[in-house]
Scaffold this motif. Structure first.
Motif, PDB file in Angstrom:
ATOM      1  N   GLU A  52       1.164  -1.198  -0.320  1.00  0.00           N
ATOM      2  CA  GLU A  52       0.088   0.010  -0.177  1.00  0.00           C
ATOM      3  C   GLU A  52       0.723   1.390  -0.110  1.00  0.00           C
ATOM      4  O   GLU A  52       0.726   2.155  -0.818  1.00  0.00           O
ATOM      5  N   TYR A  57      -1.222   3.815  -1.865  1.00  0.00           N
ATOM      6  CA  TYR A  57      -1.265   4.797  -1.603  1.00  0.00           C
ATOM      7  C   TYR A  57      -0.473   6.532  -3.329  1.00  0.00           C
ATOM      8  O   TYR A  57      -1.362   7.398  -2.867  1.00  0.00           O
ATOM      9  N   HIS A  78      -0.944   3.964   9.367  1.00  0.00           N
ATOM     10  CA  HIS A  78       0.504   2.494   9.153  1.00  0.00           C
ATOM     11  C   HIS A  78       1.839   2.441  10.379  1.00  0.00           C
ATOM     12  O   HIS A  78       1.670   1.376  10.878  1.00  0.00           O
ATOM     13  N   HIS A 112      -8.908   0.878  10.944  1.00  0.00           N
ATOM     14  CA  HIS A 112      -7.682   1.588   9.726  1.00  0.00           C
ATOM     15  C   HIS A 112      -8.239   0.825   8.794  1.00  0.00           C
ATOM     16  O   HIS A 112      -8.902   0.989   7.016  1.00  0.00           O
ATOM     17  N   GLU A 116     -10.289   2.317   5.824  1.00  0.00           N
ATOM     18  CA  GLU A 116      -9.696   2.230   3.756  1.00  0.00           C
ATOM     19  C   GLU A 116     -11.391   1.219   3.160  1.00  0.00           C
ATOM     20  O   GLU A 116     -11.820   1.697   1.930  1.00  0.00           O
TER      21      GLU A 116
HETATM   22 FE   LIG Z   1      -3.688   0.689   4.587  1.00  0.00          FE
END
Ligand SMILES: [Fe+2]
Ligand SMILES: [Fe+2]
Length: 166
Positions: A52, A57, A78, A112, A116
């Motif tokens: 990610e 990202y 993260h 988290h 997402e």
């Molecule tokens: Fe993530």
């Protein structure tokens, strides 16, 4: 096999969530089983945050600038997970803080992944074409082959340090 980036990441989430539930269901004294589950969590989370951070990202940030705040918040989440994972990797099941630290990791990562899946993956689906999302997925499959599996590997450490200094 689908290379849809969101499908790939959600599959990872599913596997991670399964480990979390298994950990919670394991008996209080199931040290060996819990140790194995945590080892696997550490491996999956280290790989998952790496792909990610390295691919999903930055690509989303570049292509959909409106999602910048979501991405920045996700990087920080993260980072919190990375720190917990690093500390957890140094503990043994049965250590006083093992259970508590794992529980906090699970709470954080669940929150988290929910964000997402519910908040910004749908915006990515809406904002980018199918082909672009598949291209990002193909890049992630490539990145996974060189992804660290342990928080002590140099590429995993670099990720943790970058989050603090860059
Ligand atoms: Fe993530
Ligand atoms: Fe994720």
């Amino acid at each position: 096999m689908s290379t849809d980036a969101i499908v790939l990441l959600k599959n990872d989430h599913k596997e991670i969530r399964k480990l979390f539930t298994q950990f919670e269901k394991a008996g209080e004294n199931a040290h060996a089983a819990k140790g194995k589950l945590v080892d696997r969590m550490i491996e999956l989370l280290t790989q998952h945050t790496y792909i990610e951070n390295e691919v999903m990202y930055p690509e989303v940030r570049r292509l959909l600038p409106d999602l910048e705040d979501d991405i920045l918040e996700s990087y920080e989440e993260h980072h919190v997970a990375d720190v917990l994972v690093m500390e957890l990797a140094a503990l043994k099941p049965g250590d006083e803080r093992f259970e508590a630290k794992t529980t906090v990791l699970i709470e954080n990562v669940r929150h988290h992944m929910d964000e997402e899946e519910q908040d910004w993956f749908p915006k990515v689906r809406e904002g980018l074409g199918r082909k672009t999302i598949q291209e990002i997925g193909a890049e992630m499959i490539k990145a996974r082959t060189k992804a660290p599996r342990k928080p002590s590997q140099p590429s995993a450490l670099k990720k943790t340090i970058d989050a603090v200094v860059s």
